[in-house]
Design a protein around this motif. Structure first.
Motif, short mmCIF file in Angstrom:
data_model
loop_
_atom_site.label_atom_id
_atom_site.label_comp_id
_atom_site.label_asym_id
_atom_site.label_seq_id
_atom_site.Cartn_x
_atom_site.Cartn_y
_atom_site.Cartn_z
N MET A 124 -41.73 -20.43 -32.70
CA MET A 124 -40.56 -19.95 -32.27
C MET A 124 -39.80 -19.12 -32.94
N GLU A 126 -40.84 -17.42 -35.45
CA GLU A 126 -41.57 -16.14 -35.50
C GLU A 126 -41.02 -15.18 -34.44
N LYS A 127 -41.07 -15.73 -33.24
CA LYS A 127 -40.82 -15.13 -32.02
C LYS A 127 -39.14 -14.87 -31.77
N TRP A 128 -38.35 -15.65 -32.02
CA TRP A 128 -36.96 -15.59 -31.78
C TRP A 128 -35.99 -15.51 -32.84
N GLY A 129 -36.57 -15.62 -34.19
CA GLY A 129 -35.84 -15.53 -35.51
C GLY A 129 -34.62 -16.63 -35.48
N LEU A 131 -32.25 -17.11 -33.57
CA LEU A 131 -32.14 -17.65 -32.10
C LEU A 131 -32.97 -18.84 -31.70
N ALA A 132 -34.14 -18.97 -32.25
CA ALA A 132 -34.54 -20.03 -32.16
C ALA A 132 -34.08 -21.54 -32.53
N LEU A 135 -32.15 -22.21 -29.42
CA LEU A 135 -32.91 -22.63 -28.30
C LEU A 135 -33.56 -24.14 -28.61
N SER A 150 -36.74 -24.42 -40.58
CA SER A 150 -36.01 -23.28 -40.96
C SER A 150 -35.95 -23.47 -42.50
#
Length: 244
Positions: A124, A126-129, A131-132, A135, A150
Motif C-alpha cells: 500500500m 509503495e503504491k499510494w505513498g 496517501l496509504a 486509506l 511508515s
C-alpha cells in the motif's frame, strides 16, 4: 486476568461497556474511549481492539434519547476526544516504528504482524505513498501497522503527518456520526449486537480479500511458470525428435 476480561467484554458488547463507564461519570467515559482508540492506533501490540464499533457505540450515547431527549454523552465533549486519540496514536506508533521497528519485528513478539499483513501494508505504501496512511486508517489491523511500517520505511514525518491527521479525523467522525444519527433507530437498537458484528465484518472484508489475493496470487504465477517450463521442455524434446 482483569485486563483480559475488560478487553473481552469490550469486544463482545461495546455498548454495555460504555454504559458501565457512564455510570462512573462523563469524564472517566471519555478517558476510557480515548485510551482504547489511542492504544489500538498507537501501540502496535494491540491491533485487535474494536475501534470502529467503539466509536459507533459512543455515537449512540451522544444522541438524544428517543423518549426522554436526554444525552448520556455530550457530543461536543466526545468529538475532540475521538479526533485527538487516533492522531496522537499515529504519531506515537510512527516514532516507535522509526526508532524500534526493526528490533520489534525481529523479536517476533507481535503475533498479529504476520508476513502477509506486513507485505500488504508495504505494498500500500509503495503504491499510494503517503496517501496509504489515509486509506489504511479504514482497515482494522492495517491502521495499527500503517504508521509503524511508515516509520520503518523511512517516510518523512512531514509527509506522514498531514495524511495521518486527515485519516484520523475522517475515520473517527464517520463511525461516531453513524452511531449518532442511526444508532437510536428501533431496528438498530433491537439488533445492536448484530449491527456491531456487521461493522466488524465489513471493516475486515478488504483486509481478508487482500490477504487471500496475496496468498493465492503467488501460487498462480508459480503454477504458470511451471506449466510454461513444462511446455518448453516438451517443445525442446519434440524438436530433438524431429531433428533425429
Amino acid at each position: 486476568m482483569g485486563f483480559v476480561h475488560f478487553i473481552t467484554e469490550l469486544l463482545r458488547d461495546p455498548r454495555a461497556a460504555i454504559a458501565s463507564w457512564i455510570a462512573m461519570g462523563v469524564a472517566p467515559t471519555l478517558g476510557f474511549i480515548f485510551l482504547i482508540v489511542f492504544i489500538e492506533t498507537g501501540v502496535v501490540f494491540f491491533p485487535f481492539l474494536p475501534g470502529d464499533s467503539l466509536l459507533f457505540a459512543a455515537g449512540v450515547f451522544a444522541a438524544p434519547d428517543a423518549t426522554t431527549g436526554k444525552v448520556a454523552l455530550p457530543l461536543m465533549a466526545l468529538l475532540p476526544v475521538v479526533w485527538l486519540a487516533p492522531i496522537i496514536g499515529d504519531q506515537c506508533n510512527f516514532l516507535i516504528g522509526h526508532f524500534f521497528g526493526r528490533r520489534i519485528i525481529a523479536s517476533g513478539k507481535v503475533k498479529a504482524m504476520t508476513p502477509e499483513r506486513i507485505e500488504k501494508t508495504e505494498k500500500m505504501i509503495e503504491k499510494w505513498g503517503p496517501l496509504a496512511v489515509f486509506l489504511g486508517r479504514f482497515f482494522p489491523f492495517i491502521r495499527t501497522f500503517m504508521p509503524f511500517i511508515s516509520g520503518i520505511s523511512g517516510m518523512r514525518w512531514a509527509r506522514f503527518t498531514p495524511f495521518s491527521i486527515l485519516g484520523g479525523l475522517c475515520w473517527s467522525s464517520l463511525f461516531t456520526f453513524l452511531g449518532y444519527f442511526f444508532g437510536n433507530i428501533p431496528a438498530v437498537q433491537q439488533h445492536f449486537e448484530l449491527v456491531i458484528v456487521l461493522i466488524l465484518v465489513v471493516s475486515l472484508v478488504p483486509t481478508i480479500v487482500g490477504l487471500l489475493k496475496a496468498k493465492f496470487g503467488k501460487k498462480r504465477p508459480a503454477a504458470h511458470a511451471a506449466a510454461g517450463a513444462g511446455s518448453a521442455t516438451s517443445a525442446d524434446a519434440n524438436s530433438d525428435a524431429n531433428a533425429r
